[in-house]
Design an enzyme around this catalytic site. Structure first.
Site, PDB file in Angstrom:
ATOM      1  N   ASN A   1       1.142   4.810   1.630  1.00  0.00           N
ATOM      2  CA  ASN A   1       0.690   5.565   2.790  1.00  0.00           C
ATOM      3  C   ASN A   1       0.718   7.053   2.458  1.00  0.00           C
ATOM      4  OD1 ASN A   1       0.779   3.498   5.337  1.00  0.00           O
ATOM      5  ND2 ASN A   1       2.314   2.976   3.800  1.00  0.00           N
TER       6      ASN A   1
ATOM      7  N   THR B   1       0.832  -1.202   0.000  1.00  0.00           N
ATOM      8  CA  THR B   1       0.000   0.000   0.000  1.00  0.00           C
ATOM      9  C   THR B   1       0.866   1.252   0.000  1.00  0.00           C
ATOM     10  OG1 THR B   1      -0.124   0.011   2.425  1.00  0.00           O
ATOM     11  CG2 THR B   1      -1.889  -1.117   1.226  1.00  0.00           C
TER      12      THR B   1
ATOM     13  N   GLU C   1      -4.264   4.406   3.523  1.00  0.00           N
ATOM     14  CA  GLU C   1      -3.395   3.521   2.743  1.00  0.00           C
ATOM     15  C   GLU C   1      -4.119   3.122   1.463  1.00  0.00           C
ATOM     16  OE1 GLU C   1      -1.134   0.753   5.739  1.00  0.00           O
ATOM     17  OE2 GLU C   1      -3.204   0.986   6.426  1.00  0.00           O
TER      18      GLU C   1
END
Length: 306
Positions: free
Chosen positions: A203, A201, A254
């Site tokens: 952030n 992911t 995320e």
């Protein structure tokens, strides 16, 4: 006092924060454009920044539906001739309505100002449409009155949209915005937990206070121009505190890009939120969490056509 207004000349103005540039704002902007065309003048949006509430009540942070730069982009795309940022501070706050309008000179030769019946500006909110009309009668401009836009019997407003977002209702927010709610942030390093679970992911860190929706898992579409991602790249978005691992109160945003893997660090990522899949919850095991994440991905692929 003179405001930093570029040379514009004859103008019809409307003023506010315009957070979201939602359908209610565009209704007001359209009235301003019509008024400007009928007066051979420019249509100008005067945009207060920071939010006046942050000056009036120090320490307040008003969540923004849109990043400030996107607000200006959408104002310019609305058909307005100019969008001019007015730095709102204690000096501007202290101006009477007549003083504020006078401070627009010499950049603006005021020919009209668009207001809704309940709008007001100036010290003590004394600048009601009736009072401004009296000022205009002496100075050679008039007040263009625009009724607020109602949807389902209630006025379309930024606060109403923030309320829908806080409930996780991004579809309802879209109905009032006229477009999907979006978030824009810089991709920063995290703890790489998502990558360890098989779902890398991005952030996000924000340089504005975003109006985040309720905690949960959302589907959307992302764009990262610096990395040739999108526009419209299918994505899953987690907004929450990751209770399965820890809960220190920090809300993390995320973004998992479907079918993409690469280095996004320090790039600017924009994501439109198109639906809420589920609320955030704590799982008894990492395996249970990963199984749910796979289910979420499958549902996102189905609904986004990925």
């Amino acid at each position: 006092m003179r405001l930093a207004i570029p040379p514009i000349g004859p103008a019809v103005v409307t003023l506010g924060v315009f957070d979201g540039v939602h359908r209610g704002h565009r209704h007001l902007l359209d009235a301003t454009i019509r008024g400007a065309r009928g007066r051979d003048a420019a249509a100008v949006a005067l945009v207060f920044s920071p939010h006046p509430d942050e000056v009036i009540r120090p320490g307040t942070r008003v969540p923004r539906i849109l990043p400030p730069e996107v607000t200006l982009e959408r104002l310019e795309q609305s058909g307005m001739d100019r969008a001019v940022v007015i730095g709102f501070d204690d000096g501007v706050r202290s101006l009477s309505p007549a003083e504020f309008l006078g401070a627009l000179e010499p950049g603006i030769d005021l020919r009209g100002i668009t207001m809704t019946p309940n709008s007001a500006f100036g010290r003590g909110r004394a600048g009601t449409p009736e009072h401004v009309a009296d000022i205009g009668a002496a100075r050679g401009f008039d007040v263009i009155r625009a009724e607020p836009l109602l949807v389902d019997g209630a006025e379309v407003s930024s606060s109403r949209i923030r309320g829908l977002l806080s409930d996780g209702d991004v579809v309802g927010a879209k109905e009032l915005l006229g477009s999907w709610p979006l978030l824009r942030g810089r991709v920063v390093h995290g703890d790489r937990r998502g990558r360890e679970l098989g779902f890398p992911t991005a952030n996000l860190a924000f340089d504005y206070p975003p109006a985040l929706p309720a905690l949960g898992i959302y589907l959307g579409r992302a764009s990262v121009p610096e990395c040739a991602v999108g526009p419209g790249h299918p994505a899953l978005i987690s907004i929450g505190v990751r209770p399965t691992f820890h809960d220190d109160g920090r809300i993390l945003v995320e973004v998992y890009l479907l079918d993409w893997d690469g280095d996004l660090y320090d790039a600017t990522l924009t994501v439109e939120l198109e639906g809420r899949l589920r609320e955030e919850r704590r799982f008894d095991s990492v395996e249970s969490l990963v199984a749910q994440m796979r289910t979420d991905e499958g549902e996102a692929r189905r609904r986004l056509g990925a």
